[in-house]
Write a protein that holds these residues in place. Structure first.
Motif: not given
Length: 768
Positions: A361, A367, A260
């Motif tokens: 991101s 994530i 990310s």
């Protein structure tokens, strides 16, 4: 849950837990809240403007498949259903229908012809010859083989891609997965354009083939596209869910988070290049500083910009370069207005770049780590420390803005702009602390507390210049967001805004704001302000630990009974000043009278007995003879509280040069206040000192009773007898007195023994 009828649903037909998760960031909150839901048959579609997540709506749920609409200018404009099929209206692709995929081999998610064109365009961006692809496919290097699988996947050679992945990461073997995935992602960021002859001449031609363009802006676009497809490749092949912890240099990191951050760096680099022409002189100077520090020099026809923009994984170095370029301007002999203008330009550029990175991101899902991931400290790349860390540099820039920018600003408009940038810089710095603080909670208490202290110090120092500059609204805005209670209290105190302070006590009541306010008043000596709060915010509870103030609050709230108890205890504990002890006990009695609580007679009697004894001791000390006070440098208003034993020694000591029987009788009375084990020795000292006050050697033994009548010893005994004291209890036995070593020569003096025994015989007759 059926919502198609006219009546509201009354029962849930099926419930499925979604295994998909998103990493929460403040900057991505709007993206997360924009999620929408569409159900077609047994497949659920969760979507926002740029992403569609396809998951099974039955069973235990799955991680789902992800479809991105993230090309330039692309987004989902509308959603509907037709004949049981979901329809998505895309800005670039028109109407798209997405069908569920049960296996990678059936992967054909975008059925619109325009998607095939988009895939073809990607293959061109990832151009590599068939011979080259065969070479890296046969390579023993894990990164090269993962790259080959990635390229096969994007050329729709799914079986070849899957075979390579099965060889690389068989079964559940993830030992090399994270390192390999990170390595390829870094290569995508730092690759050079394969078709640029200048790079070929410098022997630094690209390896992944991602950037094809000769124009820097387009090269960064190609890298961004390649990285987006790389993330999609990891999702579609199931590698994303297997990622855990990797290592960068010597630091362990969550691989998903690092990928990310790579996307954020690409967005940062793209934004920097977009703004290059607007700040060309400044950015060119910064790039030269960075390359000089790295020891890199352009070869052949390559430029400084070519070298710098190639290495996107280190793009944050530009912040250090910008500050060094700024230093050169500030150190030069420039007009006063040039310094604030340069600082303003650097601030504007850095803030815009960091904002672009936060957006970079936002579209990447999943994530966060899994429950199996070990707890790790997470330091965002925009919050690193050290001499060239981004947090350190931002703190330096904020300080430069305060000390140089504001100091040299010639007008209010310039100062206002700088103050606004100071707020934004502070916001960036403090936001960067948050994920690191959260991660350390489960890693190390000591490290968390150490970082928390640094955070609190920086938080106050960043906001304080706004307070000093009377930019109260901006200061309060930051202080409220980051819970800087000290600043909130100081601003309320400076502006005398008690109403706002009361609001904060309610707003932050559960976070201990009231106690912080009360402590702040104590530390700054503003006790009147403290007591003015009445019982708001739990002041009574807080003052339980500050009894020297609690009684004032209790009187103010008319709780006289508690005030009497508090004052009594303070008076009993007071040992510093006699005058204060007397005042506290007197006030306690007054409050006890004011309380007049029915049913408390027994308690009052007990308190009165104790108070009476304390008052007697105070009176004994106040009656110390003047010579004693002078000898010991004691003053009535400032002398400390003396113990009963000390008072006995002062009344009978040599400093009391004019001591009489009344002084010695007081010393004997004080024995009632002395601990029992000390009484015998102290009583002996009193009588011995009384004896030594007279000369016994030349007294007339023909008339002993008349001779001893003027001695302090027998005058004290006579006074005690006339006052009704129990003489037998008070006196030392004659034989014990005559044996005292402190008498010196008198102990062997026959005349002294005769006179003392004669006096004792007479006393025995009187009391017998």
């Amino acid at each position: 849950m059926d919502t198609g009828g006219s009546a509201p649903p009354l029962a849930v037909g099926n419930f499925s837990v979604l295994k998909h998760s998103e990493y929460y960031q403040d900057s991505a909150e709007n993206v997360l809240l924009s999620q929408r839901f569409l159900l077609c048959a047994n497949t659920a579609y969760i979507y926002n403007k740029n992403t569609v997540l396809c998951v099974s709506a039955v069973g235990e749920g799955d991680s789902g498949d992800r479809v991105e609409f993230s090309g330039a200018g692309d987004s989902i404009l509308g959603v509907g259903r037709s004949q049981g099929l979901p329809l998505f209206f895309s800005a670039n692709h028109g109407i798209v229908s997405i069908a569920p995929s049960q296996h990678l081999n059936q992967s054909s998610m975008l059925l619109n012809e325009s998607v095939a064109e988009d895939t073809s365009r990607l293959c061109e961006a990832l151009n590599i010859s068939s011979m080259g692809l065969e070479a890296i496919t046969a390579s023993q290097d894990h990164t090269a083989r993962l790259q080959a699988a990635f390229l096969h996947f994007n050329k729709n050679n799914i079986p070849q891609a899957q075979a390579l992945l099965d060889e690389l990461f068989p079964g559940v073997d993830n030992s090399t997965l994270d390192a390999t995935v990170i390595s390829l992602s870094t290569n995508l960021l730092d690759d050079s354009p394969a078709t640029d002859p200048r790079w070929a001449e410098s022997n630094e031609a690209g390896g992944t083939g991602a950037p094809m363009s000769l124009i820097l802006q387009n090269q960064l676009r190609d890298k961004t596209t390649a990285h987006q497809y790389y993330i999609n490749f990891l999702h579609q092949t199931g590698l994303w869910q297997r990622l855990s912890v990797g290592q960068v240099e010597e630091t362990r990191v969550l691989t998903r988070v690092l990928l990310s951050e790579h996307a954020e760096r690409l967005a940062f680099a793209t934004s920097l290049r977009t703004r290059h022409n607007d700040h060309q002189h400044l950015i060119d100077a910064a790039i030269r500083h960075v390359l000089n520090e790295r020891g890199e020099t352009p070869k052949g026809k390559l430029t400084h910009a070519d070298l710098f923009y190639r290495r996107v994984s280190q793009i944050e170095d530009i912040i250090w370069g910008l500050l060094r370029a700024q230093e050169e301007v500030l150190a030069a002999d420039v007009a006063p207005r040039d310094a604030p203008a340069t600082i303003h330009s650097v601030n504007s550029l850095v803030l815009a770049l960091l904002q672009s990175a936060r957006v970079g991101s936002a579209s990447i899902s999943g994530i966060t780590g899994t429950a199996n991931d070990p707890p790790l400290e997470h330091i965002p790349w925009t919050a690193t420390q050290g001499s060239r860390g981004v947090r350190t540099l931002l703190l330096e820039q904020h300080n430069t803005t305060v000390e140089v920018g504001l100091a040299r600003a010639e007008d209010g408009a310039t100062r206002a702009k700088l103050y606004t940038q100071m707020v934004d810089l502070a916001d960036c710095i403090l936001t960067g602390y948050q994920p690191q603080l959260r991660s350390l909670v489960s890693v190390s208490h000591d490290l968390h507390q150490s970082l928390l202290r640094s955070y609190e110090r920086d938080r106050y120092n960043l906001i304080q210049p706004l307070v000093q500059g009377e930019q109260y609204d901006q200061a309060v805005g930051l202080a409220e967001k980051y819970c800087d209670f000290r600043t909130l209290v100081e601003v309320c105190d400076r502006t005398d805004n008690q109403e706002r302070l009361s609001q904060y006590m309610t707003q932050f009541g559960s976070e201990g704001f009231s106690d912080f306010v009360f402590r702040w008043y104590l530390e700054t000596g503003k006790r009147g302000r403290l007591l003015s709060h009445g019982d708001q915010g739990g002041l009574s509870r807080f003052l339980q630990d500050y009894t020297s103030l609690a009684w004032l609050h209790q009187i103010q709230t008319r709780d006289f009974s508690s005030a009497s108890t508090t004052l009594r205890q303070l008076g009993l504990d007071e040992m510093t000043y006699l005058s204060r002890k007397k005042t506290l006990l007197s006030l306690s009695k007054l409050c006890n009278l004011a309380a007049s609580v029915p049913g408390s007679a027994d308690i009052s009697v007990m308190e009165d007995d104790t108070m009476t004894l304390e008052e007697e001791l105070i009176l004994y000390q106040e009656q110390l003879p003047e010579p004693v006070l002078n000898a010991h440098s004691l003053e009535a208003d400032t002398m400390k509280v003396l113990s009963p034993t000390d008072l006995v020694h002062l009344y009978t000591g040599d400093e009391n040069t004019y001591a009489n029987e009344f002084d010695f009788k007081k010393a004997l009375d004080l024995l009632a206040f002395v601990p029992g084990e000390e009484v015998p020795e102290l009583k002996k000292d009193i009588w011995v000192r009384a004896v030594l006050r007279n000369s016994w050697h030349h007294m007339d033994t023909d008339n002993p009773l008349e001779a001893i009548s003027d001695t302090l010893l027998f005058k004290t005994i006579e006074l005690a007898f006339t006052q009704g004291t129990d003489i037998k209890e008070l006196l030392l036995p004659a034989e014990e007195l005559l044996e005292c070593e402190e008498l010196g020569d008198l102990k062997e003096d026959a005349t002294f023994k005769f006179l003392v025994n004669a006096g004792y015989e007479k006393i025995t007759q009187l009391v017998g």
